[in-house]
Enzyme design. Sequence first.
Site, PDB file in Angstrom:
ATOM      1  N   LYS A   1       0.147   7.098  -2.284  1.00 29.96           N
ATOM      2  CA  LYS A   1      -0.945   7.784  -2.986  1.00 29.96           C
ATOM      3  C   LYS A   1      -1.573   6.801  -3.941  1.00 29.96           C
ATOM      4  O   LYS A   1      -0.892   5.907  -4.469  1.00 29.96           O
ATOM      5  CB  LYS A   1      -0.409   8.983  -3.757  1.00 29.96           C
ATOM      6  CG  LYS A   1      -1.467   9.935  -4.264  1.00 29.96           C
ATOM      7  CD  LYS A   1      -2.084  10.776  -3.152  1.00 29.96           C
ATOM      8  CE  LYS A   1      -1.773  12.227  -3.265  1.00 29.96           C
ATOM      9  NZ  LYS A   1      -2.057  13.108  -2.216  1.00 29.96           N
TER      10      LYS A   1
HETATM   11  N1  GLU Z   1      -4.610  13.937   0.404  1.00 28.43           N
HETATM   12  C1  GLU Z   1      -4.033  14.763   1.418  1.00 28.43           C
HETATM   13  C2  GLU Z   1      -2.671  15.280   1.010  1.00 28.43           C
HETATM   14  O1  GLU Z   1      -2.346  15.313  -0.156  1.00 28.43           O
HETATM   15  C3  GLU Z   1      -4.034  14.113   2.787  1.00 28.43           C
HETATM   16  C4  GLU Z   1      -3.362  12.811   2.892  1.00 28.43           C
HETATM   17  C5  GLU Z   1      -3.592  12.150   4.246  1.00 28.43           C
HETATM   18  O2  GLU Z   1      -4.237  12.721   5.091  1.00 28.43           O
HETATM   19  O3  GLU Z   1      -3.096  11.040   4.382  1.00 28.43           O
HETATM   20  O4  GLU Z   1      -1.902  15.724   1.812  1.00 28.43           O
END
Ligand code: GLU
Length: 429
Positions: A119
């Site tokens: 993240k």
């Molecule tokens: N931001 C989204 C989540 O928290 C998707 C992450 C992704 O698709 O890699 O799951």
Amino acid sequence: MSSQKLNDADADVRSASESALETARRQLSEAATQVDVDSGVIERLKHPTRVVEVTVPLKRDDGEVDVFTGYRAQHDDVRGPYKGGLRYHPDVTAEECVGLSMWMTWKCAVMDLPFGGGKGGVVVDPKTLSDDEKERLTRRFAEEIRDTIGPKRDIPAPDMGTDAQTMAWFMDAYSMQEGETTPGVVTGKPPVVGGSEGRDEAPGRSVAIIAREAADYYDYDLEETTVAVQGFGSVGANAARLLDDWGATVVAVSDVNGAAYDPSGLDTHSVPSHEEQPEAVMQYGAPNTLTNEELLELDVDVLIPAAVGNAITADNANDVEADVVVEGANGPTTAAADSILDERDVHVIPDILANAGGVTVSYFEWLQDINRRQWSLERVNDELESMMLDAWETVRREVEAGDTSWRQAAYIVALDRIGEAKETRGLWP
Ligand code: GLU
């Protein structure tokens, strides 16, 4: 970031609103007591592989230069490349990225995707950026973390404050520097540049699927199920509209300004979503309006917190009247609130299962990019449905076998898979 800094954050459990990292670590420690995974593996999982911090200078439209800080946290990649979103938000911190990257590790493992958790983000309020500024910031951020990411290493995606267009700029910046078009470096792109059909809607769709299954499990007829949704952005609006289409009565939806409320059910398709018209829920003309706090306390069957983290805390968990909480946002329930809800027999279906449709369709997108072959919307939605039902069944079996909460069960499923992979690969060197 040093592990000392992380330990400092870990010790700071006295603060009123718990950080994502604190919540993630507590949840890991609790789940660790119920799995047969080596304690060394659990210890390792409390820490990220690395956190990269970068400086992102931006030339504003008026020619002035502002400097922002960006992060990419990579938690674990034992099951495959790091995967997770990039958020643009003034509250982004290194600690928050680590906590959120841990949730991505569990989320990918619960879904049995060949990914680990990552993240990142930039400490910026996207509302203060023009489109051109957002593009320049994104391109420079992509360049600053280019050595850290890659289609086989770490694949970012949209998150709070970023969207498909942001991912298109990001992919373009990366591709220009690498000298080849590399769609698989990020997911959540527009379909015209290698994105997947159905990706935008996917997190909300998975929340709706899981809410439907949970209602069924607790013997509610969907036609008679009442639902309240906090947050009417991509996750909340899509979840609310699908549940509405499937027969549920969505009585309240909200944005930052408050909630539209109609005990006999809202026409969710007429309430403007954040994408359609930002912060316009209160202008819809509902018969009643509520504050966000009041929405969380409505006596509904299913409550979907789909806005920000830490929406349900020790301060309001005793006032939640819903029977089932389906987490649409990442980390909307603090650990303290989780215990209170558990004692009160409110069933909380965790984020790492409920909103995992986003990363699942990201996986489909990545496969499409690698194979240079696009799937139809029908195929995406069919495969998403079947993977959500598989994950639901696996977690349900664990709930019943261990008489645990849904969160504990999802963690057990994830930790078992990660632990087995770690023990099989062994510690290097
Ligand atoms: N931001 C989204 C989540 O928290 C998707 C992450 C992704 O698709 O890699 O799951």
